[in-house]
Design a protein around this motif. Structure first.
Motif, PDB file in Angstrom:
ATOM      1  N   ARG A 287     103.830 -37.671  86.781  1.00 50.05           N
ATOM      2  CA  ARG A 287     102.767 -37.078  85.958  1.00 50.05           C
ATOM      3  C   ARG A 287     101.756 -36.271  86.768  1.00 50.05           C
ATOM      4  O   ARG A 287     100.683 -35.927  86.263  1.00 50.05           O
ATOM      5  CB  ARG A 287     102.041 -38.153  85.133  1.00 50.05           C
ATOM      6  N   MET A 288     102.074 -35.926  88.008  1.00 53.64           N
ATOM      7  CA  MET A 288     101.134 -35.126  88.797  1.00 53.64           C
ATOM      8  C   MET A 288     100.977 -33.719  88.214  1.00 53.64           C
ATOM      9  O   MET A 288      99.872 -33.165  88.196  1.00 53.64           O
ATOM     10  CB  MET A 288     101.594 -35.053  90.248  1.00 53.64           C
ATOM     11  N   ASP A 289     102.079 -33.141  87.750  1.00 56.70           N
ATOM     12  CA  ASP A 289     101.983 -31.823  87.117  1.00 56.70           C
ATOM     13  C   ASP A 289     101.098 -31.877  85.883  1.00 56.70           C
ATOM     14  O   ASP A 289     100.336 -30.947  85.598  1.00 56.70           O
ATOM     15  CB  ASP A 289     103.379 -31.314  86.742  1.00 56.70           C
ATOM     16  N   TRP A 290     101.220 -32.956  85.143  1.00 57.05           N
ATOM     17  CA  TRP A 290     100.400 -33.123  83.933  1.00 57.05           C
ATOM     18  C   TRP A 290      98.931 -33.218  84.311  1.00 57.05           C
ATOM     19  O   TRP A 290      98.072 -32.656  83.626  1.00 57.05           O
ATOM     20  CB  TRP A 290     100.862 -34.372  83.194  1.00 57.05           C
ATOM     21  N   LEU A 291      98.618 -33.929  85.402  1.00 56.63           N
ATOM     22  CA  LEU A 291      97.220 -34.028  85.852  1.00 56.63           C
ATOM     23  C   LEU A 291      96.662 -32.658  86.201  1.00 56.63           C
ATOM     24  O   LEU A 291      95.528 -32.329  85.842  1.00 56.63           O
ATOM     25  CB  LEU A 291      97.133 -34.946  87.073  1.00 56.63           C
ATOM     26  N   VAL A 292      97.453 -31.866  86.910  1.00 58.57           N
ATOM     27  CA  VAL A 292      96.999 -30.526  87.287  1.00 58.57           C
ATOM     28  C   VAL A 292      96.786 -29.674  86.044  1.00 58.57           C
ATOM     29  O   VAL A 292      95.796 -28.938  85.933  1.00 58.57           O
ATOM     30  CB  VAL A 292      98.017 -29.862  88.239  1.00 58.57           C
ATOM     31  N   GLU A 293      97.716 -29.784  85.120  1.00 61.73           N
ATOM     32  CA  GLU A 293      97.620 -28.979  83.898  1.00 61.73           C
ATOM     33  C   GLU A 293      96.384 -29.337  83.083  1.00 61.73           C
ATOM     34  O   GLU A 293      95.713 -28.471  82.529  1.00 61.73           O
ATOM     35  CB  GLU A 293      98.887 -29.197  83.060  1.00 61.73           C
ATOM     36  N   GLN A 294      96.078 -30.642  83.026  1.00 62.32           N
ATOM     37  CA  GLN A 294      94.965 -31.089  82.185  1.00 62.32           C
ATOM     38  C   GLN A 294      93.612 -31.031  82.891  1.00 62.32           C
ATOM     39  O   GLN A 294      92.594 -30.712  82.277  1.00 62.32           O
ATOM     40  CB  GLN A 294      95.234 -32.532  81.714  1.00 62.32           C
ATOM     41  N   TYR A 295      93.591 -31.362  84.191  1.00 65.47           N
ATOM     42  CA  TYR A 295      92.308 -31.527  84.878  1.00 65.47           C
ATOM     43  C   TYR A 295      92.141 -30.646  86.108  1.00 65.47           C
ATOM     44  O   TYR A 295      91.111 -30.706  86.778  1.00 65.47           O
ATOM     45  CB  TYR A 295      92.121 -33.004  85.283  1.00 65.47           C
ATOM     46  N   GLY A 296      93.155 -29.857  86.440  1.00 67.23           N
ATOM     47  CA  GLY A 296      93.031 -28.924  87.551  1.00 67.23           C
ATOM     48  C   GLY A 296      93.494 -29.503  88.878  1.00 67.23           C
ATOM     49  O   GLY A 296      93.687 -30.719  89.020  1.00 67.23           O
ATOM     50  N   PRO A 297      93.657 -28.631  89.878  1.00 64.64           N
ATOM     51  CA  PRO A 297      94.144 -29.075  91.204  1.00 64.64           C
ATOM     52  C   PRO A 297      93.221 -30.080  91.878  1.00 64.64           C
ATOM     53  O   PRO A 297      93.679 -30.883  92.681  1.00 64.64           O
ATOM     54  CB  PRO A 297      94.216 -27.766  91.999  1.00 64.64           C
ATOM     55  N   SER A 298      91.935 -30.034  91.569  1.00 62.36           N
ATOM     56  CA  SER A 298      91.004 -30.961  92.224  1.00 62.36           C
ATOM     57  C   SER A 298      91.324 -32.404  91.875  1.00 62.36           C
ATOM     58  O   SER A 298      91.113 -33.314  92.690  1.00 62.36           O
ATOM     59  CB  SER A 298      89.563 -30.635  91.811  1.00 62.36           C
ATOM     60  N   CYS A 299      91.851 -32.634  90.673  1.00 60.83           N
ATOM     61  CA  CYS A 299      92.206 -33.996  90.268  1.00 60.83           C
ATOM     62  C   CYS A 299      93.391 -34.497  91.089  1.00 60.83           C
ATOM     63  O   CYS A 299      93.396 -35.638  91.564  1.00 60.83           O
ATOM     64  CB  CYS A 299      92.534 -34.024  88.776  1.00 60.83           C
ATOM     65  N   ARG A 300      94.400 -33.639  91.268  1.00 61.92           N
ATOM     66  CA  ARG A 300      95.547 -34.034  92.083  1.00 61.92           C
ATOM     67  C   ARG A 300      95.103 -34.350  93.511  1.00 61.92           C
ATOM     68  O   ARG A 300      95.540 -35.337  94.104  1.00 61.92           O
ATOM     69  CB  ARG A 300      96.591 -32.921  92.097  1.00 61.92           C
TER      70      ARG A 300
END
Length: 635
Positions: free
Chosen positions: A176-189
């Motif tokens: 779900r890392m791609d999903w995190l980036v999609e929803q919250y941006g690269p800073s979240c990853r």
């Protein structure tokens, strides 16, 4: 600092040498441009101070040669001239001069210019050194986490192996890392990876056999790797991996929200087969892929399993050439009426690989669906399945052939045209072709299913719903599908008649088929008791090893001549009259035969046959030819 002074006038050279030497510079003089060029190329100076007008090689030409040579391209050049025309100054600066002094010049002016150019050159060199260091750093360090990257990890693992150690590699991936980036941006990853890397470092320090050579590295934007220089016993290692799994499952807080990521891990231990860093990394990532496919949290690299994966990859590629190489064959399994008539055959794809021999359909069909070669493969099966019964029909065959359509095929926009083309090309009546789809395919997109089935029905082909009872059909939709046949899945047949639940399900499906005016065919019939029970509950058609395994076309051609073939037109009839059966010379060994009371809705399960044999159960022990099955591929 070394300064090269170039001037064809000796007095000027001596004056410049004296002034610059007093400032502490090392001065080397040349009387002309060619001499200066040769000296500069042998030992690069820190600065060149040259006259513009010289007889052999003037200052402009000397500067051009210096700039063209990688050894002297960055050496600062100050031009000296007695001419002060602005155009000449612009020309010199465009050619690459760093400064311009006019004769006669003041000492302060000369020293200031020399000092400024040397300082600029020094800053440039320092910047280049920093850039080179940064470049080397970015080559080996992940910029987000500041962890060693794959390149540095590989280098350090190689060093461990060279020293005779046997490190282990554990690769972790976070779903779900791609999903995190999609929803919250690269800073979240980045926040998640930083947090998890700190947790992993702490766990590595606490490990029983912790070594200073252990290393945590970042492989890519979602995978971390841990090199364990001393893996220890497998039991202890598994226990530690379990603790690691629990630790990284804890939530990560970022921007006022808790984020959860699920780890998947692959472990590889070094051995005689993985004595290189890249090999060990590939093994660890192969184990990670296996864990992901199996839905498990952690998998240790298994050579046999990895070899199977290599074979699968080989098969994946070879599927692209299978039809071209004529490796796809169609085998035929008979579909029988409970009274002993043959309705037709189901056409089943078989792959005879040039290297691996017969490949199981359970192996190559999913691969073909994944790489979409199932469309080309399906067209080839349809071509053979229409061609063969067309040839048999010239010898009296009156049955049908049933062909499975995968979900990918069923959604192929060219499906209708492909079916129509094969029927015309092989002069096969549409009613002699049955197409089967599964419940899952039928219910995936109901509007498309209705439209496609209706268009196929308009062609005149028969339609069957395969594996019925295993999916999630809605009866509201089922009654709208223009189907001719429901196929009772073998999972409900194999425990008949003893299993009460399967018996109840089979009976209900037969009653449903009767209510919807559809025939029911049971798959996987293996015993006479199963066939007898199915006939008693109203299942007209049977298919399974009780009658025959799937067989090549040549064997199927001999097989159907032994049985009366029920014309396709009889499918679905409710008349109490016997439907006309097509008898062939080889169908019965002797005597006149009457097949009693054959109906589609009220079948008689067992019919007497010559010599006391049961046509239903195919007790053909008296005929050794019927008990010698042909060599078969895997089923």
């Amino acid at each position: 600092m070394k300064i090269r002074v170039v001037d064809d006038e000796a007095a000027i050279r001596q004056n410049l040498e004296r002034l610059l030497s007093l400032e502490g510079y090392e001065v080397l003089c040349a009387a002309g441009g060619r001499e200066a060029l040769a000296l500069a190329q042998s030992a690069s100076p820190d600065l060149v101070l040259t006259d513009v007008s010289m007889p052999d090689l003037d200052g402009m030409a000397l500067m051009a040669h210096l700039r063209a040579d990688v050894r002297t391209a960055t050496v600062p050049v100050i031009l000296l001239t007695a001419r002060v025309e602005p155009s000449q100054i612009r020309e010199g600066m465009r050619a690459g001069a760093d400064d311009y002094l006019t004769k006669p010049f003041q000492r302060e002016e000369l020293i200031a210019s020399v000092k400024a150019q040397l300082d600029k050159a020094q800053r440039w060199r320092e910047n280049q050194i920093r850039m080179a260091q940064d470049h080397r750093r970015w080559l080996h360090i992940d910029p987000d986490t500041q962890l060693p990257n794959r390149r540095l990890l590989s280098t350090l693992v190689e060093s461990e192996l060279a020293l005779g150690r046997q490190p282990a590699l554990l690769v972790l991936s976070f779903d779900r890392m791609d999903w995190l980036v999609e929803q919250y941006g690269p800073s979240c990853r980045k926040a998640v990876l930083l947090c998890q890397s700190e947790r992993l470092r702490a766990l590595m320090r606490e490990r029983k056999l912790h070594s200073s050579h252990d290393l945590l590295a970042m492989l890519n934007d979602r995978e971390l790797a841990i090199m364990l220089a001393q893996p220890g016993q497998m039991f202890d290692l598994r226990e530690w991996i379990g603790r690691l799994n629990s630790e990284v499952k804890r939530p990560v807080e970022h921007a006022g929200r808790e984020h959860f990521v699920t780890p998947v891990m692959g472990l590889a231990l070094s051995d005689e087969f993985s004595m290189h860093a890249e090999t060990l990394l590939v093994h660890a990532q192969s184990a990670l892929d296996s864990a992901r496919r199996d839905g498990s949290t952690y998998t240790c690299y298994d050579r046999e399993q990895a070899d199977n994966h290599k074979i699968q990859l080989e098969l994946h590629y070879d599927l692209y050439r299978a039809v071209e190489r004529q490796e796809i064959h169609v085998f035929y399994q008979p579909q029988m009426h409970v009274d002993g008539h043959l309705l037709g055959f189901e056409a089943l794809a078989r792959w005879q690989h040039r290297k691996h021999g017969w490949v199981s359909p359970a192996t190559f069909i999913p691969l073909a669906e994944e790489n979409r070669q199932i469309i080309e493969l399906g067209r080839e099966v349809l071509r053979q399945a229409c061609s063969q019964p067309s040839a048999w029909r010239r010898e009296g065959y009156a049955g049908w052939v049933a062909v499975n359509l995968s979900a990918v095929q069923f959604h192929d926009p060219d499906l209708i045209d492909t079916v129509a083309q094969q029927l015309v090309e092989h002069d096969l009546p549409p009613s002699c072709l049955a197409l089967e789809i599964t419940e899952g395919t039928a219910m995936s997109t109901v509007p498309h299913t209705l439209q496609t089935l209706q268009r196929l029905k308009e062609l005149g082909v028969r339609l069957a719903l395969d594996d019925f009872g295993t999916g999630y059909s809605s009866l509201a939709y089922l009654k709208r599908f223009p189907l001719d046949l429901l196929k009772l899945d073998q999972s409900f047949v194999k425990r008949l008649p003893d299993d009460r639940n399967d018996a109840a399900i089979a009976r209900a499906i037969c009653q449903l088929g009767s209510a919807l005016e559809m025939d029911v065919l049971a798959e996987g019939v293996e015993t006479p008791e199963q066939a007898r029970f199915l006939g008693e509950i109203g299942c007209s058609w049977l298919q399974g090893f009780l009658y025959a395994k799937p067989m090549p076309a040549e064997e199927a051609g001999r097989w159907w001549r032994r049985y009366p073939v029920l014309p396709v037109s009889a499918l679905g009839q409710d008349s109490q009259d016997d439907p006309p059966a097509v008898l062939h010379d080889g169908a019965l060994s002797s005597g006149r035969v009457r097949l009693s009371a054959l109906t589609m809705r009220n079948p008689s399960p067992v019919v007497p046959a010559p010599g006391g044999a049961e046509v239903h159960g195919l007790d053909t022990s008296a005929d050794p030819a019927w008990n010698s099955p042909p060599p078969m591929p895997p089923h």
